[in-house]
Design a protein around this motif. Structure first.
Motif, PDB file in Angstrom:
ATOM      1  N   PHE A  96      -5.582   2.092  -3.420  1.00  0.00           N
ATOM      2  CA  PHE A  96      -4.194   1.709  -3.688  1.00  0.00           C
ATOM      3  C   PHE A  96      -3.891   0.254  -3.335  1.00  0.00           C
ATOM      4  O   PHE A  96      -2.864  -0.274  -3.737  1.00  0.00           O
ATOM      5  N   GLY A  97      -4.747  -0.386  -2.567  1.00  0.00           N
ATOM      6  CA  GLY A  97      -4.520  -1.785  -2.222  1.00  0.00           C
ATOM      7  C   GLY A  97      -4.748  -2.692  -3.420  1.00  0.00           C
ATOM      8  O   GLY A  97      -5.669  -2.468  -4.208  1.00  0.00           O
ATOM      9  N   ILE A  98      -3.919  -3.718  -3.553  1.00  0.00           N
ATOM     10  CA  ILE A  98      -4.063  -4.681  -4.646  1.00  0.00           C
ATOM     11  C   ILE A  98      -4.646  -5.990  -4.116  1.00  0.00           C
ATOM     12  O   ILE A  98      -5.647  -6.487  -4.618  1.00  0.00           O
ATOM     13  N   THR A  99      -4.021  -6.538  -3.088  1.00  0.00           N
ATOM     14  CA  THR A  99      -4.478  -7.816  -2.545  1.00  0.00           C
ATOM     15  C   THR A  99      -5.645  -7.658  -1.581  1.00  0.00           C
ATOM     16  O   THR A  99      -6.334  -8.636  -1.280  1.00  0.00           O
ATOM     17  N   SER A 100      -5.865  -6.445  -1.088  1.00  0.00           N
ATOM     18  CA  SER A 100      -7.030  -6.181  -0.240  1.00  0.00           C
ATOM     19  C   SER A 100      -7.225  -4.674  -0.135  1.00  0.00           C
ATOM     20  O   SER A 100      -6.347  -3.893  -0.512  1.00  0.00           O
ATOM     21  N   SER A 101      -8.377  -4.290   0.400  1.00  0.00           N
ATOM     22  CA  SER A 101      -8.661  -2.864   0.607  1.00  0.00           C
ATOM     23  C   SER A 101      -8.430  -2.456   2.061  1.00  0.00           C
ATOM     24  O   SER A 101      -8.841  -1.372   2.472  1.00  0.00           O
ATOM     25  N   LEU A 102      -7.765  -3.322   2.834  1.00  0.00           N
ATOM     26  CA  LEU A 102      -7.581  -3.082   4.267  1.00  0.00           C
ATOM     27  C   LEU A 102      -6.966  -1.723   4.561  1.00  0.00           C
ATOM     28  O   LEU A 102      -7.521  -0.923   5.317  1.00  0.00           O
ATOM     29  N   TRP A 103      -5.809  -1.448   3.962  1.00  0.00           N
ATOM     30  CA  TRP A 103      -5.098  -0.218   4.312  1.00  0.00           C
ATOM     31  C   TRP A 103      -5.755   1.007   3.701  1.00  0.00           C
ATOM     32  O   TRP A 103      -5.611   2.118   4.228  1.00  0.00           O
ATOM     33  N   ASP A 104      -6.492   0.837   2.610  1.00  0.00           N
ATOM     34  CA  ASP A 104      -7.300   1.952   2.101  1.00  0.00           C
ATOM     35  C   ASP A 104      -8.350   2.346   3.131  1.00  0.00           C
ATOM     36  O   ASP A 104      -8.613   3.537   3.341  1.00  0.00           O
ATOM     37  N   ALA A 105      -8.938   1.347   3.781  1.00  0.00           N
ATOM     38  CA  ALA A 105      -9.936   1.627   4.812  1.00  0.00           C
ATOM     39  C   ALA A 105      -9.294   2.305   6.019  1.00  0.00           C
ATOM     40  O   ALA A 105      -9.834   3.265   6.580  1.00  0.00           O
ATOM     41  N   PHE A 164      -6.486   4.128   6.140  1.00  0.00           N
ATOM     42  CA  PHE A 164      -5.918   5.449   5.874  1.00  0.00           C
ATOM     43  C   PHE A 164      -6.832   6.367   5.061  1.00  0.00           C
ATOM     44  O   PHE A 164      -6.409   7.425   4.603  1.00  0.00           O
ATOM     45  N   GLY A 165      -8.075   5.971   4.879  1.00  0.00           N
ATOM     46  CA  GLY A 165      -9.053   6.864   4.263  1.00  0.00           C
ATOM     47  C   GLY A 165      -8.905   7.060   2.772  1.00  0.00           C
ATOM     48  O   GLY A 165      -9.226   8.137   2.256  1.00  0.00           O
ATOM     49  N   THR A 166      -8.440   6.038   2.058  1.00  0.00           N
ATOM     50  CA  THR A 166      -8.306   6.172   0.604  1.00  0.00           C
ATOM     51  C   THR A 166      -9.213   5.203  -0.151  1.00  0.00           C
ATOM     52  O   THR A 166      -8.936   4.842  -1.294  1.00  0.00           O
ATOM     53  N   LEU A 167     -10.288   4.777   0.497  1.00  0.00           N
ATOM     54  CA  LEU A 167     -11.286   3.986  -0.218  1.00  0.00           C
ATOM     55  C   LEU A 167     -11.958   4.855  -1.276  1.00  0.00           C
ATOM     56  O   LEU A 167     -12.182   6.048  -1.055  1.00  0.00           O
ATOM     57  N   PRO A 168     -12.301   4.288  -2.423  1.00  0.00           N
ATOM     58  CA  PRO A 168     -13.066   5.048  -3.419  1.00  0.00           C
ATOM     59  C   PRO A 168     -14.394   5.508  -2.828  1.00  0.00           C
ATOM     60  O   PRO A 168     -14.953   4.833  -1.958  1.00  0.00           O
ATOM     61  N   PRO A 169     -14.917   6.638  -3.272  1.00  0.00           N
ATOM     62  CA  PRO A 169     -16.155   7.188  -2.704  1.00  0.00           C
ATOM     63  C   PRO A 169     -17.313   6.209  -2.661  1.00  0.00           C
ATOM     64  O   PRO A 169     -18.062   6.165  -1.696  1.00  0.00           O
ATOM     65  N   SER A 170     -17.484   5.395  -3.701  1.00  0.00           N
ATOM     66  CA  SER A 170     -18.613   4.472  -3.733  1.00  0.00           C
ATOM     67  C   SER A 170     -18.523   3.431  -2.633  1.00  0.00           C
ATOM     68  O   SER A 170     -19.524   2.914  -2.157  1.00  0.00           O
ATOM     69  N   TYR A 180       0.830  -1.211   0.000  1.00  0.00           N
ATOM     70  CA  TYR A 180       0.000   0.000   0.000  1.00  0.00           C
ATOM     71  C   TYR A 180       0.863   1.260   0.000  1.00  0.00           C
ATOM     72  O   TYR A 180       0.626   2.203  -0.766  1.00  0.00           O
ATOM     73  N   THR A 181       1.868   1.273   0.864  1.00  0.00           N
ATOM     74  CA  THR A 181       2.709   2.461   1.022  1.00  0.00           C
ATOM     75  C   THR A 181       3.462   2.787  -0.264  1.00  0.00           C
ATOM     76  O   THR A 181       3.501   3.946  -0.703  1.00  0.00           O
ATOM     77  N   LEU A 182       4.064   1.773  -0.872  1.00  0.00           N
ATOM     78  CA  LEU A 182       4.793   1.997  -2.116  1.00  0.00           C
ATOM     79  C   LEU A 182       3.859   2.492  -3.213  1.00  0.00           C
ATOM     80  O   LEU A 182       4.185   3.432  -3.951  1.00  0.00           O
ATOM     81  N   HIS A 183       2.702   1.858  -3.322  1.00  0.00           N
ATOM     82  CA  HIS A 183       1.769   2.221  -4.389  1.00  0.00           C
ATOM     83  C   HIS A 183       1.260   3.651  -4.215  1.00  0.00           C
ATOM     84  O   HIS A 183       1.207   4.425  -5.176  1.00  0.00           O
ATOM     85  N   ARG A 184       0.942   4.006  -3.001  1.00  0.00           N
ATOM     86  CA  ARG A 184       0.367   5.333  -2.777  1.00  0.00           C
ATOM     87  C   ARG A 184       1.409   6.447  -2.844  1.00  0.00           C
ATOM     88  O   ARG A 184       1.196   7.468  -3.515  1.00  0.00           O
ATOM     89  N   PHE A 185       2.526   6.261  -2.156  1.00  0.00           N
ATOM     90  CA  PHE A 185       3.453   7.380  -1.968  1.00  0.00           C
ATOM     91  C   PHE A 185       4.629   7.400  -2.946  1.00  0.00           C
ATOM     92  O   PHE A 185       5.230   8.454  -3.146  1.00  0.00           O
ATOM     93  N   LEU A 186       4.969   6.265  -3.539  1.00  0.00           N
ATOM     94  CA  LEU A 186       6.068   6.244  -4.505  1.00  0.00           C
ATOM     95  C   LEU A 186       5.551   6.102  -5.931  1.00  0.00           C
ATOM     96  O   LEU A 186       5.873   6.910  -6.803  1.00  0.00           O
TER      97      LEU A 186
END
Length: 237
Positions: A213-222, A224-230, A99-105
């Motif tokens: 930004f999560g690939i294998t799960s949406s855990l860290w999007d949830a 850190f608040g980066t889940l898609p609006p829907s 998640y961190t690499l995908h989002r910030f790098l």
């Protein structure tokens, strides 16, 4: 005198062209071209070969390494159960790294020639040509190079006997990530959770590229608040 804006010629090697887009690069790279055939990156055939990787190369090369690392911790005195738990912890830590690499790098915004060029090689090419099957997984040579600093990082925090199992778990997490990523682009899942993950990831590519930004799960999007609006409103993508 009117200066004509630079345009990328898709029929020529792309890597050393995209930097010239400067501030227009971000807009260009996030307008995907859906094609099964990827573009040529380099004029040099050796460099071009190194950018192309079959998906099965990842498990073929790295799963034996994972097994050796786990066995090493067992031979150093840990039980199978202990090693399994350490490996699971390594996988969990990998999901955060993913998640961190995908989002910030991978999604860093660039606008100068060399930064644009580096970003395109790292991740921009995947957003521009998301269905390029030979550039979906990380090249083994690059992975091997990155293993050294990650190994040293784990060794700094862990003991000599737990380092192999923890690192092996993280490496297994990486293999799962790369294989999952390939499947989400080229597989046709009919049931959840794979079907949901495919929708979730393609939503990131084609609708809201600064979320999910999560690939294998949406855990860290949830977290850190980066889940898609829907998804934050409780609806399916």
């Amino acid at each position: 005198m009117v200066v004509q804006e630079f345009t990328v010629d898709l029929n020529k090697p792309l890597v050393f062209q995209v930097g010239h887009l400067e501030e227009r690069y971000q807009e260009w790279v996030h307008q995907p071209i859906v094609s099964k055939e990827g573009p040529r990156f380099f004029g040099n055939d050796v460099l071009e070969f190194l950018t192309r990787t079959k998906w099965w190369a990842v498990p073929t090369i790295w799963l034996p390494v994972v097994c050796c690392l786990l066995v090493k911790s067992i031979l150093m005195g840990h039980t199978v159960q202990d090693v399994a738990m350490m490996a699971l912890f390594g996988i969990f830590i990998w999901t955060l790294i993913e998640y961190t690499l995908h989002r910030f790098l991978f999604h860093i915004e660039t606008k100068t020639y060399w930064w644009n060029t580096a970003h395109y090689l790292l991740h921009g090419c995947h957003h521009k040509h998301p269905m390029d099957s030979l550039r979906l997984v990380f090249p083994p040579t690059a992975t091997a190079i990155l293993c050294f600093p990650f190994w040293n990082l784990v060794a700094f925090f862990a003991t000599p006997s737990t380092t192999p199992a923890l690192f092996g778990g993280g490496l297994l997490g990486y293999v799962m990530y790369d294989c999952t990523h390939y499947y989400l682009h080229h597989g046709q899942p009919s049931k959840d959770p794979a079907k949901h993950l495919k929708r979730y990831h393609l939503n990131h590519h084609f609708r809201i590229q600064d979320k999910g930004f999560g690939i294998t799960s949406s855990l860290w999007d949830a977290v850190f608040g980066t889940l898609p609006p829907s998804m934050t409103s409780g609806k399916k993508n």
